[in-house]
Design an enzyme around this catalytic site. Structure first.
Site, PDB file in Angstrom:
ATOM      1  N   ASP A  19       0.802  -1.212   0.000  1.00  0.00           N
ATOM      2  CA  ASP A  19       0.000   0.000   0.000  1.00  0.00           C
ATOM      3  C   ASP A  19       0.843   1.274   0.000  1.00  0.00           C
ATOM      4  O   ASP A  19       0.591   2.196  -0.781  1.00  0.00           O
ATOM      5  CB  ASP A  19      -0.935  -0.015   1.214  1.00  0.00           C
ATOM      6  CG  ASP A  19      -1.849   1.191   1.255  1.00  0.00           C
ATOM      7  OD1 ASP A  19      -2.956   1.105   0.697  1.00  0.00           O
ATOM      8  OD2 ASP A  19      -1.453   2.225   1.833  1.00  0.00           O
ATOM      9  N   VAL A  67      -5.255   2.308  -0.521  1.00  0.00           N
ATOM     10  CA  VAL A  67      -5.113   1.679  -1.830  1.00  0.00           C
ATOM     11  C   VAL A  67      -5.476   0.199  -1.754  1.00  0.00           C
ATOM     12  O   VAL A  67      -6.157  -0.335  -2.641  1.00  0.00           O
ATOM     13  CB  VAL A  67      -3.692   1.874  -2.387  1.00  0.00           C
ATOM     14  CG1 VAL A  67      -3.481   1.049  -3.645  1.00  0.00           C
ATOM     15  CG2 VAL A  67      -3.439   3.350  -2.693  1.00  0.00           C
ATOM     16  N   ASP A  68      -5.037  -0.481  -0.701  1.00  0.00           N
ATOM     17  CA  ASP A  68      -5.432  -1.872  -0.523  1.00  0.00           C
ATOM     18  C   ASP A  68      -6.950  -1.997  -0.459  1.00  0.00           C
ATOM     19  O   ASP A  68      -7.549  -2.881  -1.088  1.00  0.00           O
ATOM     20  CB  ASP A  68      -4.832  -2.429   0.770  1.00  0.00           C
ATOM     21  CG  ASP A  68      -3.378  -2.846   0.618  1.00  0.00           C
ATOM     22  OD1 ASP A  68      -2.960  -3.163  -0.510  1.00  0.00           O
ATOM     23  OD2 ASP A  68      -2.659  -2.845   1.630  1.00  0.00           O
ATOM     24  N   THR A  69      -7.579  -1.129   0.323  1.00  0.00           N
ATOM     25  CA  THR A  69      -9.028  -1.195   0.475  1.00  0.00           C
ATOM     26  C   THR A  69      -9.731  -0.894  -0.835  1.00  0.00           C
ATOM     27  O   THR A  69     -10.695  -1.581  -1.209  1.00  0.00           O
ATOM     28  CB  THR A  69      -9.491  -0.220   1.567  1.00  0.00           C
ATOM     29  OG1 THR A  69      -8.829  -0.533   2.801  1.00  0.00           O
ATOM     30  CG2 THR A  69     -10.991  -0.310   1.772  1.00  0.00           C
TER      31      THR A  69
END
Length: 386
Positions: A138, A165-167
């Site tokens: 991320d 960003v991961d989410t």
């Protein structure tokens, strides 16, 4: 409320983006089998803090799954994975591009053998471009996609405190999977969809990129303000901080009334939002002098009475105890439930976090998936060929 009851997901993901995606599917009712290496998803050790023997961050995104540990380089373990595939509706993987191919589980081979399968690949940069084989986390993607450059304060850009960003990648992958399931209902066939962390980061940067392309000005760190509206952002109070968002000329007028700044509202230098953006620092100083004289509670009361959008700046202990958090019923134990309701109800709560390898013996015995029950029926798709 299991919208995806009977849908089976084979989860070859680790860390955060992929597991978040598959937990959302589990929350919606899907049965998720998490295939972990023999030493486990590395996120199990991302701590402290730990809870129940695993890192809190791992627990946050792995509820409601089964855990099967396999060494996919071993022929017998690879056979177990292929056996589980026979009854899977969805496969989600987050290896670097090419790894699943080398293991014999690549999309081309697997989708040819299982044409109804929805195969979702999550990677750092996708399969195009010079960085397709590079790893990604991320923080790297926030930096590379420009998000770090507009976060923080001038001279001190920072990463967002949450792994946004991961989410975002997880959410886009879920959207793609749900769309693919709808398509399969019509056609009887699955698809191979891809999601890239870098591209999810670009999606977050969209209006900054559009602004740069419009006027050629490179935006810098925005602090706790919003570059397109003024005043907007964090302001001091006598005992804390508050965020105020008067996002129109009308609301700015109300803000001035609430703070006893009627002369400011009448000043032609601040008549429109573009005027106030040009004079952002002066407007902020004027408003801050007023907000700093009131307690957070008193200021919130004054602003809400005038209909001014505002919120206190809370730490996590305060968030957990906040009356709105309690009333929302979104926090259950150590879990934050999906932020959706249907006819007033939340998605079915997924079960607990699985222990490492808890369901491996069942998988080796050919019983990786839970037996149908409680009205569960496997979706056979439009053509019923599986």
């Amino acid at each position: 409320m299991g919208f995806l009851d009977g849908t089976r997901v084979l989860d070859f993901t680790q860390n955060l983006a992929g597991p978040t995606c598959t937990q959302i599917l589990a929350e919606l009712g899907a049965e998720v089998v998490k295939v972990e290496p023999t030493d486990g998803d590395s996120a199990r050790a991302w701590g402290p803090p730990f809870s129940g023997g695993d890192a809190a961050i791992f627990r946050a995104v792995n509820h409601g799954k089964r855990s099967v540990t396999l060494d996919l380089k071993r022929a017998d373990d690879l056979t177990v994975a292929r056996t589980m595939l026979e009854d899977a509706d969805i496969l989600v993987e987050s290896f670097r591009p090419g790894v699943m191919d080398r293991l014999g589980l690549g999309a081309e081979v697997v989708c040819a053998a299982h044409p109804r399968l929805i195969y979702a690949s999550i990677s750092a940069y996708g399969e195009r471009g010079p960085l397709g084989s590079e790893p990604g986390f991320d923080a790297l993607m926030q930096a590379h996609a420009g998000l770090v450059s507009v976060t923080g304060h001038p001279g001190a850009p920072v990463r967002s405190g949450a792994s946004i960003v991961d989410t975002a990648t997880a959410l886009w992958t879920v959207i793609g999977i749900l769309a693919a399931l709808r398509q399969r209902e019509r056609t009887g066939r699955g698809t191979h969809l891809r999601a890239a962390l870098f591209e999810a980061g670009l999606a977050y940067s969209a209006y900054y990129i559009a602004g740069f392309l419009a006027d050629g000005k490179v935006p810098g760190p925005q602090g706790n303000t919003f570059p397109l509206i003024a005043p907007y952002g964090e302001f001091p109070t006598a005992d804390g901080r508050i965020v105020i968002a008067p996002a129109s000329d009308r609301l700015f007028g109300r803000l001035c009334t609430a703070l006893g700044l009627e002369s400011v509202a009448a000043d032609p230098r601040f008549a429109t939002n573009p005027d106030r953006v040009a004079a952002r620092e002066e407007v902020r100083r004027i408003v801050s002098r007023k907000t700093a004289a009131l307690s957070t509670a008193d200021l919130m009361g004054v602003l809400r009475e005038e209909g001014i959008p505002c919120a206190p700046v809370l730490d996590m202990s305060e968030v957990c105890e906040d009356p709105q958090t309690v009333a929302s019923r979104a926090l259950v134990g150590d879990r934050v439930l999906p932020p959706l309701t249907w006819n007033g109800d939340r998605a079915s709560e997924a079960g607990d976090v699985p222990a490492l390898g808890e369901h491996t013996d069942a998988a080796r015995a050919g019983a990786a998936w839970a037996p149908p029950g409680d009205g569960e029926q496997k979706d056979e798709g439009a053509d019923g060929d599986q």
